[in-house]
Design a protein around this motif. Sequence first.
Motif, PDB file in Angstrom:
ATOM      1  N   ASN A 120     -34.825 -18.850  38.811  1.00  0.00           N
ATOM      2  CA  ASN A 120     -35.204 -19.754  37.747  1.00  0.00           C
ATOM      3  C   ASN A 120     -34.099 -19.698  36.710  1.00  0.00           C
ATOM      4  O   ASN A 120     -33.954 -18.717  36.002  1.00  0.00           O
ATOM      5  CB  ASN A 120     -36.544 -19.333  37.152  1.00  0.00           C
ATOM      6  CG  ASN A 120     -37.059 -20.333  36.142  1.00  0.00           C
ATOM      7  OD1 ASN A 120     -36.330 -21.245  35.759  1.00  0.00           O
ATOM      8  ND2 ASN A 120     -38.294 -20.160  35.723  1.00  0.00           N
ATOM      9  N   TYR A 122     -33.775 -21.385  34.042  1.00  0.00           N
ATOM     10  CA  TYR A 122     -34.153 -21.771  32.697  1.00  0.00           C
ATOM     11  C   TYR A 122     -34.863 -20.668  31.934  1.00  0.00           C
ATOM     12  O   TYR A 122     -34.752 -20.601  30.724  1.00  0.00           O
ATOM     13  CB  TYR A 122     -35.043 -23.023  32.747  1.00  0.00           C
ATOM     14  CG  TYR A 122     -34.352 -24.152  33.457  1.00  0.00           C
ATOM     15  CD1 TYR A 122     -33.318 -24.828  32.832  1.00  0.00           C
ATOM     16  CD2 TYR A 122     -34.700 -24.510  34.742  1.00  0.00           C
ATOM     17  CE1 TYR A 122     -32.661 -25.855  33.483  1.00  0.00           C
ATOM     18  CE2 TYR A 122     -34.060 -25.538  35.392  1.00  0.00           C
ATOM     19  CZ  TYR A 122     -33.031 -26.206  34.764  1.00  0.00           C
ATOM     20  OH  TYR A 122     -32.377 -27.206  35.403  1.00  0.00           O
ATOM     21  N   SER A 123     -35.594 -19.798  32.625  1.00  0.00           N
ATOM     22  CA  SER A 123     -36.320 -18.778  31.883  1.00  0.00           C
ATOM     23  C   SER A 123     -35.910 -17.374  32.288  1.00  0.00           C
ATOM     24  O   SER A 123     -36.652 -16.442  32.070  1.00  0.00           O
ATOM     25  CB  SER A 123     -37.823 -18.970  32.076  1.00  0.00           C
ATOM     26  OG  SER A 123     -38.133 -18.839  33.446  1.00  0.00           O
ATOM     27  N   ARG A 124     -34.739 -17.220  32.859  1.00  0.00           N
ATOM     28  CA  ARG A 124     -34.289 -15.880  33.217  1.00  0.00           C
ATOM     29  C   ARG A 124     -33.788 -15.171  31.941  1.00  0.00           C
ATOM     30  O   ARG A 124     -33.369 -15.832  30.980  1.00  0.00           O
ATOM     31  CB  ARG A 124     -33.208 -15.931  34.291  1.00  0.00           C
ATOM     32  CG  ARG A 124     -31.925 -16.552  33.853  1.00  0.00           C
ATOM     33  CD  ARG A 124     -30.934 -16.608  35.029  1.00  0.00           C
ATOM     34  NE  ARG A 124     -29.614 -16.925  34.573  1.00  0.00           N
ATOM     35  CZ  ARG A 124     -29.157 -18.146  34.352  1.00  0.00           C
ATOM     36  NH1 ARG A 124     -29.946 -19.176  34.563  1.00  0.00           N
ATOM     37  NH2 ARG A 124     -27.931 -18.338  33.923  1.00  0.00           N
ATOM     38  N   GLU A 129     -30.335 -19.206  25.336  1.00  0.00           N
ATOM     39  CA  GLU A 129     -31.584 -19.629  24.729  1.00  0.00           C
ATOM     40  C   GLU A 129     -31.564 -21.134  24.535  1.00  0.00           C
ATOM     41  O   GLU A 129     -30.589 -21.697  24.049  1.00  0.00           O
ATOM     42  CB  GLU A 129     -31.776 -18.930  23.388  1.00  0.00           C
ATOM     43  CG  GLU A 129     -33.146 -19.141  22.830  1.00  0.00           C
ATOM     44  CD  GLU A 129     -33.362 -18.292  21.589  1.00  0.00           C
ATOM     45  OE1 GLU A 129     -33.924 -18.832  20.638  1.00  0.00           O
ATOM     46  OE2 GLU A 129     -32.967 -17.123  21.605  1.00  0.00           O
ATOM     47  N   GLN A 130     -32.637 -21.766  24.891  1.00  0.00           N
ATOM     48  CA  GLN A 130     -32.750 -23.214  24.765  1.00  0.00           C
ATOM     49  C   GLN A 130     -33.467 -23.530  23.460  1.00  0.00           C
ATOM     50  O   GLN A 130     -34.409 -22.850  23.074  1.00  0.00           O
ATOM     51  CB  GLN A 130     -33.551 -23.779  25.949  1.00  0.00           C
ATOM     52  CG  GLN A 130     -32.937 -23.535  27.306  1.00  0.00           C
ATOM     53  CD  GLN A 130     -31.689 -24.389  27.513  1.00  0.00           C
ATOM     54  OE1 GLN A 130     -31.610 -25.495  27.002  1.00  0.00           O
ATOM     55  NE2 GLN A 130     -30.711 -23.852  28.213  1.00  0.00           N
ATOM     56  N   ASP A 132     -35.671 -26.207  21.220  1.00  0.00           N
ATOM     57  CA  ASP A 132     -36.586 -27.316  21.455  1.00  0.00           C
ATOM     58  C   ASP A 132     -36.171 -28.524  20.626  1.00  0.00           C
ATOM     59  O   ASP A 132     -35.207 -28.488  19.868  1.00  0.00           O
ATOM     60  CB  ASP A 132     -38.020 -26.899  21.182  1.00  0.00           C
ATOM     61  CG  ASP A 132     -38.254 -26.417  19.767  1.00  0.00           C
ATOM     62  OD1 ASP A 132     -37.276 -26.374  19.025  1.00  0.00           O
ATOM     63  OD2 ASP A 132     -39.411 -26.126  19.420  1.00  0.00           O
TER      64      ASP A 132
END
Length: 141
Positions: A120, A122-124, A129-130, A132
């Motif tokens: 994954n 995106y959430s590893r 950090e993404q 929002d």
Amino acid sequence: LTSSDRTSFGRNYFNRPSAPEQESVEEAEERAEILADALAFKKLAVDYAHPEIGVTSSDPTSFGRNYFNRASAPEQESMEEAEQRAQILVDAAALKKLAVDYAHPEIGVTSSDPTSFGRNYYSRPSAPEQEDSKEAEERAQ
């Protein structure tokens, strides 16, 4: 009177007093029927008196088999019964697998599904950090 013809001295072998009595056709048929009945009664008496002697048959039609209505034929089941039996067998196999998994925890979990080994991105933990949409709007102002 003297006769030298041989046929005048012939004997009648059918009507002489010492000839055996001849029976008519009806009497012969009746006698044959009585003898056949007596033979059948004798066979039945032997069969009853000696049960250890097996039944013998030489009639080829007595050896024919009816594959559909014979006593040892499996019962024909309907489509619903066949589907239900197949579902029961599938459920039993699943329950057996669960019972083996529960009873033998030393057997590890094995998987051959390639999606179970995917990453994954995106959430590893090492992923950047993404932010929002709210954070992006605040940064844009």
